[in-house]
Write a protein that holds these residues in place. Structure first.
Motif, PDB file in Angstrom:
ATOM      1  N   ARG A   1       0.832  -1.209   0.000  1.00 20.21           N
ATOM      2  CA  ARG A   1       0.000   0.000   0.000  1.00 20.21           C
ATOM      3  C   ARG A   1       0.871   1.266   0.000  1.00 20.21           C
ATOM      4  NH1 ARG A   1      -3.141  -1.395   3.783  1.00 20.21           N
ATOM      5  NH2 ARG A   1      -2.106  -0.400   5.535  1.00 20.21           N
TER       6      ARG A   1
ATOM      7  N   VAL B   1       2.261   1.826  -3.480  1.00 23.42           N
ATOM      8  CA  VAL B   1       1.202   2.334  -4.359  1.00 23.42           C
ATOM      9  C   VAL B   1       0.985   3.824  -4.077  1.00 23.42           C
ATOM     10  CG1 VAL B   1      -1.283   2.215  -4.843  1.00 23.42           C
ATOM     11  CG2 VAL B   1       0.074   0.111  -4.725  1.00 23.42           C
ATOM     12  N   GLN B   2       0.972   4.205  -2.813  1.00 19.87           N
ATOM     13  CA  GLN B   2       0.805   5.620  -2.446  1.00 19.87           C
ATOM     14  C   GLN B   2       1.965   6.465  -2.958  1.00 19.87           C
ATOM     15  OE1 GLN B   2       0.327   5.240   1.802  1.00 19.87           O
ATOM     16  NE2 GLN B   2      -1.903   5.011   1.637  1.00 19.87           N
ATOM     17  N   ARG B   3       3.180   5.921  -2.904  1.00 12.43           N
ATOM     18  CA  ARG B   3       4.343   6.660  -3.422  1.00 12.43           C
ATOM     19  C   ARG B   3       4.182   6.905  -4.915  1.00 12.43           C
ATOM     20  NH1 ARG B   3       8.801   6.176  -6.326  1.00 12.43           N
ATOM     21  NH2 ARG B   3       8.467   3.987  -6.763  1.00 12.43           N
ATOM     22  N   LEU B   4       3.781   5.890  -5.647  1.00  5.88           N
ATOM     23  CA  LEU B   4       3.592   6.034  -7.091  1.00  5.88           C
ATOM     24  C   LEU B   4       2.461   7.002  -7.404  1.00  5.88           C
ATOM     25  CD1 LEU B   4       4.137   2.322  -8.142  1.00  5.88           C
ATOM     26  CD2 LEU B   4       5.688   4.249  -8.540  1.00  5.88           C
ATOM     27  N   GLN B   5       1.390   6.978  -6.612  1.00  2.95           N
ATOM     28  CA  GLN B   5       0.294   7.926  -6.799  1.00  2.95           C
ATOM     29  C   GLN B   5       0.756   9.353  -6.528  1.00  2.95           C
ATOM     30  OE1 GLN B   5      -2.597   6.158  -4.157  1.00  2.95           O
ATOM     31  NE2 GLN B   5      -3.613   5.070  -5.843  1.00  2.95           N
ATOM     32  N   ARG B   6       1.577   9.538  -5.473  1.00  2.00           N
ATOM     33  CA  ARG B   6       2.129  10.863  -5.174  1.00  2.00           C
ATOM     34  C   ARG B   6       2.941  11.371  -6.352  1.00  2.00           C
ATOM     35  NH1 ARG B   6       7.073  12.445  -4.449  1.00  2.00           N
ATOM     36  NH2 ARG B   6       7.893  10.377  -3.990  1.00  2.00           N
TER      37      ARG B   6
ATOM     38  N   MET C   1       2.755  10.470  -9.564  1.00  3.49           N
ATOM     39  CA  MET C   1       1.892  10.778 -10.710  1.00  3.49           C
ATOM     40  C   MET C   1       1.110  12.070 -10.481  1.00  3.49           C
ATOM     41  SD  MET C   1       0.554   7.047 -12.056  1.00  3.49           S
ATOM     42  CE  MET C   1      -0.415   6.746 -10.597  1.00  3.49           C
ATOM     43  N   THR C   2       0.640  12.285  -9.257  1.00  3.35           N
ATOM     44  CA  THR C   2      -0.106  13.506  -8.933  1.00  3.35           C
ATOM     45  C   THR C   2       0.782  14.735  -9.073  1.00  3.35           C
ATOM     46  OG1 THR C   2      -1.550  12.290  -7.429  1.00  3.35           O
ATOM     47  CG2 THR C   2      -1.429  14.681  -7.128  1.00  3.35           C
TER      48      THR C   2
END
Length: 188
Positions: A90, A93-98, A100-101
């Motif tokens: 998790r 995944v949050q690091r990758l979302q950060r 991309m954002t």
């Protein structure tokens, strides 16, 4: 615009996870003990001028080792397997979302060039210049996020080497720049 692929706390977490892979409970317990000792030494060490410090890094590592032990106990795992650790997955995944954002926000704001940088954390050590040492006063240590050891030293000197800066006040010069996150040979 510069965007960091990994933030310091992410580097610490991923470094511990990589090191913990395939360790059994006894080995993880030994790593917890070492991390607690390191954090204890950092607590009594001299204060650093930035939030990113030896104490911050030691505490990040200690918490991560303790979390891994708790996950192993919860899952009754004989050895630690990162891909089975739901919290580790998790967090990645949050690091990758950060990431991309941040890229999307930069592009929306009209930034011409978005640069994703793979910085590391370096410990910059100092030593007093001949004749300026003071007995019992430790030389200042600084931790910085930078793309290379050379960039870390340049940034440390730019911030702390100017008139009235930390290095000028203490009469110190930079003597070492060591990568501390991720640990050498880990991640990239």
């Amino acid at each position: 615009m510069l965007i960091y692929e990994y933030l310091p706390h992410e580097l610490a977490r991923l470094g511990v996870i990589a090191r913990a892979a395939a360790l059994d409970r006894r080995q993880v317990a030994a790593q917890i003990h070492l991390a607690q000792e390191r954090a204890g030494r950092a607590r009594v060490g001299p204060a650093e001028p930035h939030h990113l410090s030896e104490l911050f890094i030691a505490e990040l590592r200690r918490v991560q080792w303790e979390r891994i032990a708790a996950a192993m106990d919860r899952d009754q795992a004989a050895v630690y397997t990162p891909s089975l650790d739901s919290r580790a997955v998790r967090c990645e995944v949050q690091r990758l979302q950060r990431l991309m954002t941040e890229v999307a926000e930069a592009e929306r704001s009209g930034v011409a060039a978005v640069e994703i940088s793979r910085h590391r954390v370096y410990r910059i050590g100092t030593r007093p210049v001949a004749g300026r040492s003071r007995p019992g006063v430790p030389s200042p240590v600084v931790h910085l996020l930078a793309a290379s050891a050379e960039a870390a030293a340049e940034r440390a000197w730019a911030v702390h080497g100017k008139d009235g800066g930390l290095y000028q006040r203490t009469g110190c010069r930079i003597t070492s720049v060591v990568q501390v996150l991720p640990e050498s040979g880990k991640l990239f």
